[in-house]
Design a protein around this motif. Structure first.
Motif, PDB file in Angstrom:
ATOM      1  N   MET A   1      67.428   5.908   8.059  1.00 30.26           N
ATOM      2  CA  MET A   1      67.376   5.340   6.718  1.00 30.26           C
ATOM      3  C   MET A   1      68.421   4.232   6.596  1.00 30.26           C
ATOM      4  O   MET A   1      69.593   4.463   6.836  1.00 30.26           O
ATOM      5  CB  MET A   1      67.664   6.403   5.677  1.00 30.26           C
ATOM      6  N   THR A   2      67.975   3.064   6.191  1.00 33.67           N
ATOM      7  CA  THR A   2      68.870   1.928   6.044  1.00 33.67           C
ATOM      8  C   THR A   2      68.888   1.480   4.593  1.00 33.67           C
ATOM      9  O   THR A   2      67.838   1.240   4.005  1.00 33.67           O
ATOM     10  CB  THR A   2      68.389   0.753   6.932  1.00 33.67           C
ATOM     11  N   LYS A   3      70.072   1.358   4.020  1.00 37.49           N
ATOM     12  CA  LYS A   3      70.220   0.854   2.642  1.00 37.49           C
ATOM     13  C   LYS A   3      70.736  -0.570   2.740  1.00 37.49           C
ATOM     14  O   LYS A   3      71.821  -0.816   3.255  1.00 37.49           O
ATOM     15  CB  LYS A   3      71.210   1.754   1.874  1.00 37.49           C
ATOM     16  N   LEU A   4      69.947  -1.524   2.268  1.00 35.43           N
ATOM     17  CA  LEU A   4      70.331  -2.930   2.333  1.00 35.43           C
ATOM     18  C   LEU A   4      71.299  -3.261   1.209  1.00 35.43           C
ATOM     19  O   LEU A   4      71.100  -2.860   0.067  1.00 35.43           O
ATOM     20  CB  LEU A   4      69.091  -3.817   2.251  1.00 35.43           C
ATOM     21  N   GLN A   5      72.345  -4.021   1.527  1.00 31.55           N
ATOM     22  CA  GLN A   5      73.341  -4.420   0.540  1.00 31.55           C
ATOM     23  C   GLN A   5      72.872  -5.624  -0.273  1.00 31.55           C
ATOM     24  O   GLN A   5      73.092  -5.705  -1.456  1.00 31.55           O
ATOM     25  CB  GLN A   5      74.673  -4.754   1.242  1.00 31.55           C
ATOM     26  N   ASN A   6      72.263  -6.595   0.409  1.00 34.10           N
ATOM     27  CA  ASN A   6      71.807  -7.825  -0.246  1.00 34.10           C
ATOM     28  C   ASN A   6      70.405  -8.144   0.271  1.00 34.10           C
ATOM     29  O   ASN A   6      70.229  -9.023   1.106  1.00 34.10           O
ATOM     30  CB  ASN A   6      72.796  -8.961   0.048  1.00 34.10           C
ATOM     31  N   PRO A   7      69.374  -7.419  -0.208  1.00 43.03           N
ATOM     32  CA  PRO A   7      68.028  -7.574   0.356  1.00 43.03           C
ATOM     33  C   PRO A   7      67.353  -8.883  -0.041  1.00 43.03           C
ATOM     34  O   PRO A   7      67.533  -9.379  -1.144  1.00 43.03           O
ATOM     35  CB  PRO A   7      67.267  -6.380  -0.221  1.00 43.03           C
TER      36      PRO A   7
ATOM     37  N   MET B   1      62.386  -0.573   0.666  1.00 38.66           N
ATOM     38  CA  MET B   1      63.463  -0.113  -0.217  1.00 38.66           C
ATOM     39  C   MET B   1      63.653   1.405  -0.151  1.00 38.66           C
ATOM     40  O   MET B   1      64.684   1.912  -0.562  1.00 38.66           O
ATOM     41  CB  MET B   1      63.209  -0.553  -1.661  1.00 38.66           C
ATOM     42  N   ASP B   2      62.673   2.120   0.397  1.00 37.12           N
ATOM     43  CA  ASP B   2      62.847   3.565   0.538  1.00 37.12           C
ATOM     44  C   ASP B   2      63.545   3.938   1.846  1.00 37.12           C
ATOM     45  O   ASP B   2      63.664   5.106   2.188  1.00 37.12           O
ATOM     46  CB  ASP B   2      61.515   4.305   0.386  1.00 37.12           C
ATOM     47  N   GLY B   3      64.007   2.924   2.599  1.00 36.57           N
ATOM     48  CA  GLY B   3      64.826   3.179   3.787  1.00 36.57           C
ATOM     49  C   GLY B   3      64.097   3.133   5.113  1.00 36.57           C
ATOM     50  O   GLY B   3      64.728   3.247   6.163  1.00 36.57           O
ATOM     51  N   ARG B   4      62.776   2.952   5.111  1.00 42.44           N
ATOM     52  CA  ARG B   4      62.049   2.881   6.380  1.00 42.44           C
ATOM     53  C   ARG B   4      62.269   1.533   7.043  1.00 42.44           C
ATOM     54  O   ARG B   4      62.495   0.526   6.377  1.00 42.44           O
ATOM     55  CB  ARG B   4      60.561   3.117   6.157  1.00 42.44           C
ATOM     56  N   SER B   5      62.187   1.523   8.371  1.00 45.12           N
ATOM     57  CA  SER B   5      62.376   0.311   9.157  1.00 45.12           C
ATOM     58  C   SER B   5      61.099   0.015   9.931  1.00 45.12           C
ATOM     59  O   SER B   5      60.442   0.939  10.439  1.00 45.12           O
ATOM     60  CB  SER B   5      63.546   0.515  10.119  1.00 45.12           C
ATOM     61  N   PHE B   6      60.742  -1.273  10.031  1.00 48.94           N
ATOM     62  CA  PHE B   6      59.505  -1.678  10.688  1.00 48.94           C
ATOM     63  C   PHE B   6      59.798  -2.765  11.707  1.00 48.94           C
ATOM     64  O   PHE B   6      60.441  -3.764  11.390  1.00 48.94           O
ATOM     65  CB  PHE B   6      58.497  -2.209   9.659  1.00 48.94           C
TER      66      PHE B   6
END
Length: 196
Positions: free
Chosen positions: A1-7, A44-49
């Motif tokens: 899970m990744t939370k972006l700081q400045n998406p 935004m739910d933390g998934r990575s692609f």
């Protein structure tokens, strides 16, 4: 899970394409096929692609992501927005007068006298040219044209944009004062004595 700081929004996934797990996507990059050049994309739910394959189609790109191997998995992604971290965008490729729209958000809009008109809260394009949304405390958001006439200067380091409020449509004439209620005119007092 990744939370972006400045998406920064890079693409929106659309319908599934075929049976192998490919999806149609609207890319918001200048070169739509460069979508995979920025590294992994994140929801935004933390998934990575991770983009495995990408090709252009009419008005969209067709993308195959790692781990999305069938039509059912592809259909489950419909409507998902994909982002990257702002730091992954290449600043060194920009000219002096170029910037990313995301860098404008949060800048204070002021005129040449220092009067504030709010901060930039979004950049939109509804088809007739780019618009900046300004929000101020206690004020409704307003849209102004993002044109050379309305936006005179952009100072990213200073955190401000210099605007012409008349060209931006914020005032009707230069004598208007923004944010201050107009004083009602005092009614004229009748001259002389009242008639009986």
């Amino acid at each position: 899970m990744t939370k972006l700081q400045n998406p920064v929004l890079m693409a929106t996934i659309g319908a599934a394409q075929g049976l192998r797990g490919e999806v149609r996507a609207r890319a918001y990059t200048s070169d739509p096929t460069a979508l995979g050049d920025y590294g992994h994309l994140h929801s935004m739910d933390g998934r990575s692609f991770e983009v495995l394959e990408i090709r252009e189609a009419k008005n969209v790109v067709v993308v195959r992501f790692r781990g999305v191997n069938d039509r059912n998995a592809a259909e489950a992604l419909n409507g998902l927005e994909l982002y990257i971290e702002r730091d992954n965008l290449p600043d060194d490729e920009l000219d002096d007068d170029e910037f990313f729209y995301t860098d404008l958000e949060g800048l204070e809009a002021v005129d040449d006298e220092g009067t504030g008109y709010g901060t930039v809260s979004g950049v939109y394009d509804f088809g007739a040219g780019d618009l900046l949304e300004l929000k101020g405390p206690g004020k409704r958001p307003v849209l102004i044209p993002f044109s050379e006439a309305a936006v005179l200067e952009i100072d990213l380091e200073g955190g401000k944009i210099l605007i012409d409020p008349l060209a931006a449509g914020l005032i009707d004439n230069p004598d208007d004062l923004i944010g201050k209620p107009e004083k009602p005119e005092k009614p004229e007092k009748p001259q002389g004595k009242p008639k009986k």
